[in-house]
Design an enzyme around this catalytic site. Structure first.
Site, short mmCIF file in Angstrom:
data_model
loop_
_atom_site.label_atom_id
_atom_site.label_comp_id
_atom_site.label_asym_id
_atom_site.label_seq_id
_atom_site.Cartn_x
_atom_site.Cartn_y
_atom_site.Cartn_z
N GLU A 59 4.63 -64.57 -16.40
CA GLU A 59 4.22 -65.97 -16.29
C GLU A 59 3.69 -66.49 -17.62
O GLU A 59 3.99 -67.63 -18.01
CB GLU A 59 3.14 -66.12 -15.22
CG GLU A 59 3.55 -65.64 -13.83
CD GLU A 59 3.11 -64.22 -13.55
OE1 GLU A 59 2.58 -63.98 -12.45
OE2 GLU A 59 3.28 -63.35 -14.42
N CYS A 84 -1.27 -62.46 -10.65
CA CYS A 84 -2.53 -61.73 -10.57
C CYS A 84 -3.70 -62.70 -10.70
O CYS A 84 -3.61 -63.77 -11.30
CB CYS A 84 -2.60 -60.66 -11.66
SG CYS A 84 -2.54 -61.30 -13.34
N CYS A 93 -3.08 -64.47 -14.50
CA CYS A 93 -1.95 -65.40 -14.56
C CYS A 93 -2.19 -66.63 -13.70
O CYS A 93 -1.71 -67.72 -14.02
CB CYS A 93 -0.67 -64.70 -14.12
SG CYS A 93 -0.11 -63.45 -15.30
N ARG A 195 17.34 -41.85 -13.89
CA ARG A 195 16.38 -41.25 -14.82
C ARG A 195 15.72 -42.31 -15.69
O ARG A 195 14.52 -42.25 -15.98
CB ARG A 195 17.09 -40.23 -15.72
CG ARG A 195 17.52 -38.95 -15.03
CD ARG A 195 18.25 -38.04 -16.01
NE ARG A 195 18.78 -36.83 -15.37
CZ ARG A 195 19.54 -35.94 -15.98
NH1 ARG A 195 19.88 -36.12 -17.26
NH2 ARG A 195 19.98 -34.87 -15.34
N THR A 207 16.24 -23.73 -11.86
CA THR A 207 17.25 -24.61 -12.46
C THR A 207 17.18 -24.55 -13.98
O THR A 207 18.20 -24.58 -14.67
CB THR A 207 17.06 -26.05 -11.96
OG1 THR A 207 17.27 -26.09 -10.55
CG2 THR A 207 18.03 -27.00 -12.64
N ASP A 211 20.65 -23.44 -15.44
CA ASP A 211 21.43 -24.57 -15.97
C ASP A 211 21.01 -25.01 -17.37
O ASP A 211 21.76 -25.71 -18.04
CB ASP A 211 21.31 -25.78 -15.04
CG ASP A 211 21.96 -25.54 -13.69
OD1 ASP A 211 22.54 -24.45 -13.49
OD2 ASP A 211 21.87 -26.43 -12.83
N ARG A 218 21.55 -40.10 -21.29
CA ARG A 218 22.61 -40.09 -22.31
C ARG A 218 23.81 -40.96 -21.93
O ARG A 218 24.46 -41.51 -22.81
CB ARG A 218 23.11 -38.66 -22.55
CG ARG A 218 22.02 -37.67 -22.92
CD ARG A 218 22.57 -36.28 -23.20
NE ARG A 218 23.31 -35.71 -22.09
CZ ARG A 218 22.75 -35.14 -21.01
NH1 ARG A 218 21.43 -35.09 -20.91
NH2 ARG A 218 23.51 -34.64 -20.04
#
Length: 340
Positions: A59, A84, A93, A195, A207, A211, A218
């Site tokens: 705002e 707010c 605001c 992500r 994991t 992995d 990316r």
């Protein structure tokens, strides 16, 4: 700046404000994403969005760019979240809107934060400003955009998304748990987009070992989130990407023998983490499900058959389907926890 908006009444202007709010994705947490437009006789003459945590609110930015040639008494301010009414890193605001002389404000959703919760709208009404609430459809879109923040301020714990990639016959991995890519590049890009939206991404130590994931963004534009590892820090392989990049990306550890719920609450209180995308293997995935910690489930189903392997057990009555979409060669179904 002036631009025309096509659409039905107030909704079209709020939908534009929603577009602006999305530009803050990844950069404003633990604040909500907020967009604002000011229209004069049906034409947008000023816009703003909350772009970074601690920065000006949407705002304030829109009001600061308002051209003095326009009479405020003929303007309407559209904002995706109730303004707010308290002073934090920025002034209230609601007070700025009152000073501007704009007589009409359309709000996308009420602020559930106990510091506001109707106070901003009431302050405007008390000052003679007309406050209109959006149609239910637009309100739902505003609530969806800020579901992480809303959940955190009303429950005291982060919003948990669990992403499961599975074969067409329901397995997450082969019996030996070896590294396996089940889904195609389009579905992977969706994961990277998630992500970029959340505060942190979580995996288990298993994991990390099997992995060696990067857990970075990316395949789409956006910032890389912080990381949470379920397991002991001393067990982290020194040669792993996670270990090699801990100086660049904050990484937190929650031990398996402690309560995951209390660990998540600690992350919210101590690190202001409001959202966690979980991308674990079947063991930690089942743990999250069994402890009832998952708020949103993303099931990425490949066309590939494994015929044998390890999966998770899901109870259909606990989940309500939100959407299903064909993404490349895969199907992504999103479920929300069924409200009791």
């Amino acid at each position: 700046m002036a631009s025309e908006v096509t659409g039905s009444g107030d909704d079209a202007f709020l939908l534009r404000a929603l577009e602006l709010a999305r530009r803050g994705t990844g950069y404003v947490s633990p604040n909500p994403r907020v967009g604002c437009v000011i229209a004069h006789r049906g034409v947008i003459i000023a816009e703003g969005w909350h772009a970074e945590y601690g920065g000006l609110h949407a705002e304030a930015i829109a009001l600061n760019t308002l051209d003095g040639a326009y009479n405020p008494s003929n303007c309407t301010l559209y904002v995706t979240l109730e303004p707010c009414n308290h002073v934090g890193k920025q002034p209230a605001c609601s007070a700025a809107i009152i000073r501007s002389g704009i007589p009409r404000v359309v709000v996308g959703m009420r602020d559930p934060n106990p510091h506001v919760d109707g106070g901003g709208a009431q302050a405007l009404v008390d000052a003679g400003v007309s406050v209109i609430h959006a149609s239910s459809g637009v309100t739902q879109q505003c609530m969806w955009l800020n579901r992480f923040w809303t959940h955190a301020v009303t429950t005291g714990r982060p919003y948990i998304i669990l992403k499961i990639a599975q074969s067409a016959d329901g397995f997450m991995c082969l019996p030996d748990r070896s590294r396996l890519q089940l889904t195609g590049p389009e579905a992977q890009a969706r994961v990277h987009a998630l992500r970029a939206e959340v505060d942190t991404v979580l995996v288990g130590m298993g994991t990390v070992r099997s992995d060696n994931p990067q857990l970075t963004v990316r395949l789409v534009e956006g910032r890389t989130p912080r990381r949470v590892i379920v397991g002991q820090r001393t067990s982290l392989p020194s040669e792993s990407f996670i270990a090699q990049t801990m100086m660049d990306t904050p990484t937190y550890f929650i031990e398996r023998d402690t309560s995951l719920a209390s660990g998540f609450e600690h992350l919210l209180v101590e690190q202001s983490i409001q959202s966690i995308l979980c991308e674990p293997g079947p063991t930690v995935a089942q743990l999250l499900l069994d402890q009832g910690l998952v708020d949103e489930l993303h099931l990425h189903t490949s066309s590939r058959m494994l015929r044998d392997g390890i999966g998770v057990s899901l109870h259909a009555h606990e989940w309500t389907e939100h959407s299903t979409e064909q993404v490349g060669t895969d199907v992504i179904t999103t479920f929300l926890k069924t409200q009791s």
